[in-house]
Design an enzyme around this catalytic site. Structure first.
Site, PDB file in Angstrom:
ATOM      1  N   LYS A  13       0.703  -0.951  -0.130  1.00  0.00           N
ATOM      2  CA  LYS A  13      -0.034  -0.335   0.018  1.00  0.00           C
ATOM      3  C   LYS A  13       0.597   0.853  -0.130  1.00  0.00           C
ATOM      4  O   LYS A  13       0.886   2.323  -1.519  1.00  0.00           O
ATOM      5  CB  LYS A  13      -1.113   0.082   1.113  1.00  0.00           C
ATOM      6  CG  LYS A  13      -1.894  -0.764   1.495  1.00  0.00           C
ATOM      7  CD  LYS A  13      -2.738  -1.105   2.455  1.00  0.00           C
ATOM      8  CE  LYS A  13      -2.227  -0.930   3.776  1.00  0.00           C
ATOM      9  NZ  LYS A  13      -1.501  -2.453   3.763  1.00  0.00           N
ATOM     10  N   ARG A  88     -10.151   1.329   8.432  1.00  0.00           N
ATOM     11  CA  ARG A  88      -9.748  -0.153   8.542  1.00  0.00           C
ATOM     12  C   ARG A  88     -10.771  -1.103   9.330  1.00  0.00           C
ATOM     13  O   ARG A  88     -10.097  -2.317   9.697  1.00  0.00           O
ATOM     14  CB  ARG A  88      -8.417  -0.028   9.995  1.00  0.00           C
ATOM     15  CG  ARG A  88      -7.178  -0.002   9.040  1.00  0.00           C
ATOM     16  CD  ARG A  88      -5.953  -0.508  10.114  1.00  0.00           C
ATOM     17  NE  ARG A  88      -4.555  -1.206   9.989  1.00  0.00           N
ATOM     18  CZ  ARG A  88      -3.668  -0.516   9.346  1.00  0.00           C
ATOM     19  NH1 ARG A  88      -3.589   0.757   8.529  1.00  0.00           N
ATOM     20  NH2 ARG A  88      -3.070  -1.165   9.143  1.00  0.00           N
ATOM     21  N   ARG A 127      12.174  -5.559   4.952  1.00  0.00           N
ATOM     22  CA  ARG A 127      11.350  -4.920   4.854  1.00  0.00           C
ATOM     23  C   ARG A 127      12.204  -3.833   5.632  1.00  0.00           C
ATOM     24  O   ARG A 127      13.264  -3.924   6.897  1.00  0.00           O
ATOM     25  CB  ARG A 127      10.431  -4.483   5.136  1.00  0.00           C
ATOM     26  CG  ARG A 127       9.947  -2.536   5.128  1.00  0.00           C
ATOM     27  CD  ARG A 127       8.243  -2.011   5.153  1.00  0.00           C
ATOM     28  NE  ARG A 127       7.535  -2.351   6.445  1.00  0.00           N
ATOM     29  CZ  ARG A 127       6.018  -2.966   6.608  1.00  0.00           C
ATOM     30  NH1 ARG A 127       5.661  -1.903   5.715  1.00  0.00           N
ATOM     31  NH2 ARG A 127       5.615  -2.842   7.434  1.00  0.00           N
ATOM     32  N   ARG A 160      11.094  -2.373  11.293  1.00  0.00           N
ATOM     33  CA  ARG A 160      10.114  -1.171  12.454  1.00  0.00           C
ATOM     34  C   ARG A 160       9.769  -1.430  13.626  1.00  0.00           C
ATOM     35  O   ARG A 160       9.865  -2.929  13.015  1.00  0.00           O
ATOM     36  CB  ARG A 160       8.568  -1.217  11.373  1.00  0.00           C
ATOM     37  CG  ARG A 160       8.609  -0.047  10.146  1.00  0.00           C
ATOM     38  CD  ARG A 160       6.957   0.220   9.690  1.00  0.00           C
ATOM     39  NE  ARG A 160       6.101  -0.431  10.260  1.00  0.00           N
ATOM     40  CZ  ARG A 160       4.879  -0.776   9.360  1.00  0.00           C
ATOM     41  NH1 ARG A 160       5.169   0.384   8.176  1.00  0.00           N
ATOM     42  NH2 ARG A 160       4.289  -0.913  10.324  1.00  0.00           N
ATOM     43  N   ARG A 171      -0.916  -8.780  13.222  1.00  0.00           N
ATOM     44  CA  ARG A 171      -1.921  -7.753  12.195  1.00  0.00           C
ATOM     45  C   ARG A 171      -2.282  -7.825  11.113  1.00  0.00           C
ATOM     46  O   ARG A 171      -3.528  -7.961  10.270  1.00  0.00           O
ATOM     47  CB  ARG A 171      -0.589  -6.402  11.128  1.00  0.00           C
ATOM     48  CG  ARG A 171      -0.489  -5.307  12.237  1.00  0.00           C
ATOM     49  CD  ARG A 171       1.197  -4.474  12.400  1.00  0.00           C
ATOM     50  NE  ARG A 171       0.815  -4.439  10.872  1.00  0.00           N
ATOM     51  CZ  ARG A 171       2.750  -4.422  10.299  1.00  0.00           C
ATOM     52  NH1 ARG A 171       3.546  -4.918  11.116  1.00  0.00           N
ATOM     53  NH2 ARG A 171       2.444  -4.138   9.219  1.00  0.00           N
TER      54      ARG A 171
HETATM   55  P1  AP5 Z   1       4.820  -1.877   1.945  1.00  0.00           P
HETATM   56  O1  AP5 Z   1       4.209  -0.740   0.692  1.00  0.00           O
HETATM   57  O2  AP5 Z   1       5.402  -1.350   3.202  1.00  0.00           O
HETATM   58  O3  AP5 Z   1       3.797  -2.584   1.951  1.00  0.00           O
HETATM   59  P2  AP5 Z   1       2.411  -1.706   3.113  1.00  0.00           P
HETATM   60  O4  AP5 Z   1       0.935  -2.479   2.753  1.00  0.00           O
HETATM   61  O5  AP5 Z   1       1.843   0.043   3.573  1.00  0.00           O
HETATM   62  O6  AP5 Z   1       2.711  -2.415   4.688  1.00  0.00           O
HETATM   63  P3  AP5 Z   1       2.158  -2.280   6.005  1.00  0.00           P
HETATM   64  O7  AP5 Z   1       3.120  -3.026   7.211  1.00  0.00           O
HETATM   65  O8  AP5 Z   1       3.471  -0.686   5.995  1.00  0.00           O
HETATM   66  O9  AP5 Z   1       0.922  -2.064   6.407  1.00  0.00           O
HETATM   67  P4  AP5 Z   1       0.368  -2.019   7.540  1.00  0.00           P
HETATM   68  O10 AP5 Z   1      -1.060  -1.813   7.207  1.00  0.00           O
HETATM   69  O11 AP5 Z   1      -0.079  -3.575   8.687  1.00  0.00           O
HETATM   70  O12 AP5 Z   1       0.708  -1.109   7.827  1.00  0.00           O
HETATM   71  P5  AP5 Z   1       0.811   0.474   8.742  1.00  0.00           P
HETATM   72  O13 AP5 Z   1       1.562   1.452   8.987  1.00  0.00           O
HETATM   73  O14 AP5 Z   1      -0.669   1.174   8.056  1.00  0.00           O
HETATM   74  O15 AP5 Z   1       5.675  -3.409   1.278  1.00  0.00           O
HETATM   75  C1  AP5 Z   1       6.018  -3.924   2.320  1.00  0.00           C
HETATM   76  C2  AP5 Z   1       7.389  -4.462   2.358  1.00  0.00           C
HETATM   77  O16 AP5 Z   1       7.359  -5.195   0.460  1.00  0.00           O
HETATM   78  C3  AP5 Z   1       8.173  -3.855   1.403  1.00  0.00           C
HETATM   79  O17 AP5 Z   1       9.623  -3.832   2.212  1.00  0.00           O
HETATM   80  C4  AP5 Z   1       8.713  -2.509   0.389  1.00  0.00           C
HETATM   81  O18 AP5 Z   1       9.994  -2.856  -0.775  1.00  0.00           O
HETATM   82  C5  AP5 Z   1       7.549  -4.875  -0.658  1.00  0.00           C
HETATM   83  N1  AP5 Z   1       6.940  -4.133  -1.989  1.00  0.00           N
HETATM   84  C6  AP5 Z   1       6.376  -3.669  -1.939  1.00  0.00           C
HETATM   85  N2  AP5 Z   1       5.630  -4.142  -3.419  1.00  0.00           N
HETATM   86  C7  AP5 Z   1       6.179  -5.903  -3.117  1.00  0.00           C
HETATM   87  C8  AP5 Z   1       6.953  -6.094  -4.392  1.00  0.00           C
HETATM   88  N3  AP5 Z   1       4.802  -5.590  -5.302  1.00  0.00           N
HETATM   89  N4  AP5 Z   1       7.363  -7.377  -4.768  1.00  0.00           N
HETATM   90  C9  AP5 Z   1       7.476  -6.880  -3.808  1.00  0.00           C
HETATM   91  N5  AP5 Z   1       8.084  -6.706  -2.154  1.00  0.00           N
HETATM   92  C10 AP5 Z   1       7.405  -5.203  -2.435  1.00  0.00           C
HETATM   93  O19 AP5 Z   1      -0.081   0.464  10.288  1.00  0.00           O
HETATM   94  C11 AP5 Z   1       0.927   0.300  11.336  1.00  0.00           C
HETATM   95  C12 AP5 Z   1      -0.386   0.161  12.208  1.00  0.00           C
HETATM   96  O20 AP5 Z   1      -0.257   1.666  12.981  1.00  0.00           O
HETATM   97  C13 AP5 Z   1      -1.612  -0.699  12.415  1.00  0.00           C
HETATM   98  O21 AP5 Z   1      -0.837  -2.147  13.142  1.00  0.00           O
HETATM   99  C14 AP5 Z   1      -2.458  -0.205  13.835  1.00  0.00           C
HETATM  100  O22 AP5 Z   1      -1.918  -0.276  14.954  1.00  0.00           O
HETATM  101  C15 AP5 Z   1      -2.347   1.001  13.493  1.00  0.00           C
HETATM  102  N6  AP5 Z   1      -3.182   1.805  12.532  1.00  0.00           N
HETATM  103  C16 AP5 Z   1      -2.461   2.362  11.409  1.00  0.00           C
HETATM  104  N7  AP5 Z   1      -3.920   3.108  10.661  1.00  0.00           N
HETATM  105  C17 AP5 Z   1      -5.293   2.867  11.587  1.00  0.00           C
HETATM  106  C18 AP5 Z   1      -6.484   2.926  11.405  1.00  0.00           C
HETATM  107  N8  AP5 Z   1      -7.032   3.436  10.566  1.00  0.00           N
HETATM  108  N9  AP5 Z   1      -6.608   2.082  12.431  1.00  0.00           N
HETATM  109  C19 AP5 Z   1      -6.368   1.919  13.806  1.00  0.00           C
HETATM  110  N10 AP5 Z   1      -5.085   1.700  13.886  1.00  0.00           N
HETATM  111  C20 AP5 Z   1      -4.288   2.195  12.469  1.00  0.00           C
END
Ligand code: AP5
Length: 213
Positions: A13, A88, A127, A160, A171
Site C-alpha cells: 500500500k 480499517r 523491509r 519497523r 496485524r
Molecule cells: P509496503 O509498501 O511497506 O507495504 P504496506 O502495505 O504499506 O505495509 P504496512 O506494514 O505499512 O501496512 P500496515 O497496514 O500493517 O501498516 P500501517 O503503517 O498502515 O511494502 C512492504 C514491503 O514489501 C517493503 O519492503 C516493500 O519494499 C516490499 N514490496 C512492496 N511491493 C512489493 C512487490 N510488488 N514485490 C515485492 N516486494 C514488494 O499501520 C501500522 C499500525 O498503525 C497498525 O498496525 C495499527 O496499530 C496502526 N494504525 C494505522 N492506521 C490505523 C487505523 N486506520 N485504525 C487503527 N489503527 C491504525
C-alpha cells in the site's frame, strides 16, 4: 481523485500510494506514518499509540477518525488524496463516508491489493524504512544503493518496531477479521477494484493504473 488503498500489512500500500501520489500530485495520507510521527515526537497520542502498534493491534476508532477529519480538512486535500491504512474498520468506513458526503463530494475509488499471507511474511521480514523521510525499501526486491542509507535523503534505514513476527501475525489476523469486511462494504457500493499485488513493483503499479483508468 479520492482513492483508498486496502490490503494486508506488507501488501505494498505504502509503496504504491507514494508513486501514485507523485503521479497525480495529490497528498498520500498514511495513518501509519502519522502515528509513527506522533510516536517519534512523544506526543500524548504517540505515547498512547506506541504500545498498541508494537503489539499489532488497532488504535481506537475515535482517535483515528479525529486524526483523519483534521487531515482531510487541510487545503492540500481539497483537490484529492490517497488514503493508505484508513479506513480499517466498518465504523471508520462509515464515518469517512459521512465526512466526504458532508463535503458534497463524489464517490471514492477503492483499490484492494491481493497478496497471500506467506508472501507478506517474507516481504515484511526484509523491509527497511528510512527513519527520516519514510521511504520504503526491501533488502532483496528494492535495495538501497548504499547499505543502510536512504537513496533519497541519506537517512538511516531501520526495521519497523511492529515488524516482529508476533506483531505481523496479529496485524494479519486483524486485517482478515476487521478490515476485509471494509472491502466488502465498498464492493457493495461498486467502488472496489481488486488488483493482484504480487509480481514486481512496476508491474503492480501498471495494474493499479489500468484498474483506475
Ligand atoms: P509496503 O509498501 O511497506 O507495504 P504496506 O502495505 O504499506 O505495509 P504496512 O506494514 O505499512 O501496512 P500496515 O497496514 O500493517 O501498516 P500501517 O503503517 O498502515 O511494502 C512492504 C514491503 O514489501 C517493503 O519492503 C516493500 O519494499 C516490499 N514490496 C512492496 N511491493 C512489493 C512487490 N510488488 N514485490 C515485492 N516486494 C514488494 O499501520 C501500522 C499500525 O498503525 C497498525 O498496525 C495499527 O496499530 C496502526 N494504525 C494505522 N492506521 C490505523 C487505523 N486506520 N485504525 C487503527 N489503527 C491504525
Amino acid at each position: 481523485m479520492k482513492l483508498i488503498f486496502i490490503g494486508p500489512p506488507g501488501s505494498g500500500k505504502g509503496t504504491q500510494a507514494k508513486r501514485l501520489a507523485s503521479r497525480f500530485g495529490i497528498p498520500h495520507i498514511s495513518t501509519g506514518d502519522m502515528l509513527r510521527e506522533a510516536v517519534a515526537e512523544g506526543t500524548p497520542l504517540g505515547q498512547q499509540a506506541d504500545a498498541i502498534m508494537k503489539s499489532g493491534a488497532l488504535v481506537p476508532d475515535d482517535i483515528m477518525i479525529g486524526m483523519i477529519r483534521e487531515r482531510l480538512a487541510r487545503p492540500d486535500a481539497g483537490k484529492g488524496f490517497i488514503l493508505d491504512g484508513f479506513p480499517r474498520t466498518l465504523v471508520q468506513a462509515e464515518k469517512l463516508d459521512a465526512l466526504i458526503s458532508g463535503n458534497g463530494s463524489e464517490p471514492m475509488r477503492v483499490v484492494r491489493l491481493l497478496v497471500p499471507d506467506e508472501a507478506i511474511v517474507k516481504r515484511i521480514a526484509l523491509r527497511r524504512t528510512c527513519a527520516q523521510c519514510g521511504a520504503i525499501y526491501h533488502l532483496e526486491n528494492q535495495p538501497p544503493k548504499v547499505d543502510g542509507v536512504c537513496d533519497r535523503c541519506g537517512g538511516e534505514l531501520i526495521a519497523r518496531p511492529d515488524d516482529t513476527e508476533g506483531a505481523v501475525r496479529k496485524r494479519l489476523e486483524s486485517f482478515h477479521r476487521q478490515t476485509a469486511p471494509v472491502a466488502d462494504y465498498y464492493k457493495s457500493k461498486s467502488w472496489l477494484k481488486e488488483v493482484d499485488g504480487t509480481g514486481p513493483v512496476d508491474q503492480v503499479f501498471e495494474k493499479i493504473e489500468k484498474s483506475l483508468s
